[in-house]
Design an enzyme around this catalytic site. Structure first.
Site, short mmCIF file in Angstrom:
data_model
loop_
_atom_site.label_atom_id
_atom_site.label_comp_id
_atom_site.label_asym_id
_atom_site.label_seq_id
_atom_site.Cartn_x
_atom_site.Cartn_y
_atom_site.Cartn_z
N ASP A 55 -17.08 27.16 74.45
CA ASP A 55 -15.89 26.75 75.19
C ASP A 55 -15.65 25.25 74.99
O ASP A 55 -16.50 24.44 75.37
CB ASP A 55 -16.05 27.07 76.68
N TYR A 88 -12.37 16.96 76.41
CA TYR A 88 -13.80 16.72 76.52
C TYR A 88 -14.28 15.65 75.55
O TYR A 88 -15.39 15.12 75.70
CB TYR A 88 -14.60 18.01 76.27
N LYS A 129 -8.38 24.01 74.58
CA LYS A 129 -7.38 23.88 75.64
C LYS A 129 -6.37 22.79 75.32
O LYS A 129 -6.71 21.76 74.73
CB LYS A 129 -8.08 23.57 76.97
N HIS A 170 -4.52 23.73 80.00
CA HIS A 170 -5.70 23.27 80.73
C HIS A 170 -5.46 23.19 82.25
O HIS A 170 -6.34 23.55 83.04
CB HIS A 170 -6.14 21.91 80.20
N GLY A 220 -25.35 19.74 88.14
CA GLY A 220 -25.58 18.42 87.58
C GLY A 220 -24.46 17.43 87.82
O GLY A 220 -24.53 16.29 87.38
#
Length: 366
Positions: free
Chosen positions: A98, A103, A132, A165, A264
């Protein structure tokens, strides 16, 4: 000898008729008793059937494509690390990666994929790659340019799934969440451009991320090519029950990001892995909390895309497809208090955003 066989067959026939007659009489005269017997037999079957009765390897979309049940999320995977994580995951057996332009790591992922293809580790057709569309690229004329940039960075001829997105738009060329760059989205126009990409074959399926049930319903009303997938936050603390039911009724696959609750990420982590129900089920089944949460998602009918760069956790997260959480334990998850963790406050602004409140962004699904 022939006479004896004929008599035996007659006796067997009479016996079968007698049994059938008794069953019919029982159904007519004692329907409640028959129902109770059925319930007891069904309960016994559920109790003793093998725990691995439901192997879940993939989910079939309305396009007849098969999206792998477990994927690797790459959000927040750091440069210099994400490529090795993708390589390790694929060698372990992952077939679903993905990605997203925002990103900032698609170029590194592309280099890794190219190396794996060239070395014969895996073939392109054996992988499912999602990407995306960024908010600043939602103008119809910018959508094909954005896809081409992604394809070049990933060094691919096509992606298996391309998603809007967020239902949010930014000024062209901008990133981040500065309210001065916010624009009202025009989803119908953007979706028409997405449909044209689908027609070219450069994307094999199209869909959306972070849409409420209402926004997804509005999209269905104007779509020529229906969205195959909606990718949203989904885990035991935010089960997306309303959206889940809507997707099931309309043939849309729900794919879960942050399926572990993003332990995280400090501003998201809601303690999903520490839920008493999760710990209890994990102890009963001899699994880790993460495995239980991921398996819950699969049994709900969702693909899951946990993110990790640690080889041990990558192995652990993949080992969820060939065992089962029993029905009585699955029902325990219904008791968990619900709250959205990824709330999207960064896209809410009283003057500059099309969404003045969180309620407007999610249409009440908060």
């Amino acid at each position: 000898m022939e006479m004896e066989m004929e008599m035996a067959l007659r006796d067997e026939h009479r016996w079968s008729l007698a049994v059938l007659s008794s069953v019919v009489v029982l159904i007519i005269t004692s329907p409640c008793l028959v129902f109770r017997l059925y319930r007891l037999l069904a309960k016994a079957f559920r109790r003793f059937r093998p725990k691995n009765r439901k192997s879940i390897q993939f989910f079939e979309l309305t396009t007849e494509a098969q999206i792998p049940a477990v994927g690797l999320g790459t959000w927040q995977a750091k440069p210099g690390v994400v490529g090795q994580a993708v390589e390790t995951a694929i060698k372990l057996g992952y077939h679903h990666i993905d990605c997203a332009h925002s990103y900032g790591n698609e170029k590194e992922i592309g280099s890794t994929l190219k190396k794996l293809f060239e070395n014969g580790i895996i073939k392109r057709e054996e992988l499912w790659i999602t990407s995306k569309l960024w908010h600043a690229d939602q103008a119809p004329e910018d959508v094909p340019i954005a896809l081409q940039r992604t394809l070049e960075e990933l060094q691919l001829d096509y992606v298996d799934l391309y998603l809007i997105h967020w239902p949010m738009r930014l000024k062209k060329g901008t990133y981040g969440t500065n309210p001065n760059n916010f624009l009202a989205p025009d989803i119908p126009s953007t979706w028409k451009a997405m449909e044209m990409l689908y027609d070219t074959g450069k994307v094999r399926a199209i869909g959306v991320c972070n849409f409420s049930t209402k926004k997804l319903s509005d999209l269905l009303a104007i779509a020529r090519v229906r969205p195959s997938v909606v990718q949203v936050e989904c885990h035991p603390i935010w089960q997306q029950k309303k959206l889940h039911e809507f997707c099931q009724s309309n043939g849309i696959h729900l794919s879960a990001y942050s399926p572990l609750g993003s332990p995280g990420t400090s501003w998201i982590n809601g303690g999903v892995l520490d839920l008493p129900v999760v710990k209890m089920v994990a102890e009963n089944l001899g699994k880790t909390a993460a495995q239980v949460v991921l398996r819950w998602g699969l049994q709900m009918g969702h693909s899951v895309i946990p993110k990790s760069t640690n080889e041990g956790r990558l192995k652990e997260n993949l080992d969820v497809m060939d065992w089962c959480i029993p029905d009585e334990l699955m029902r325990k998850f219904d008791e968990i208090e619900q709250r959205r963790l990824v709330r999207g406050e960064f896209y809410v602004h009283e003057t500059s955003s099309p969404y003045k409140t969180l309620d407007e962004l999610w249409d009440g699904e908060i």
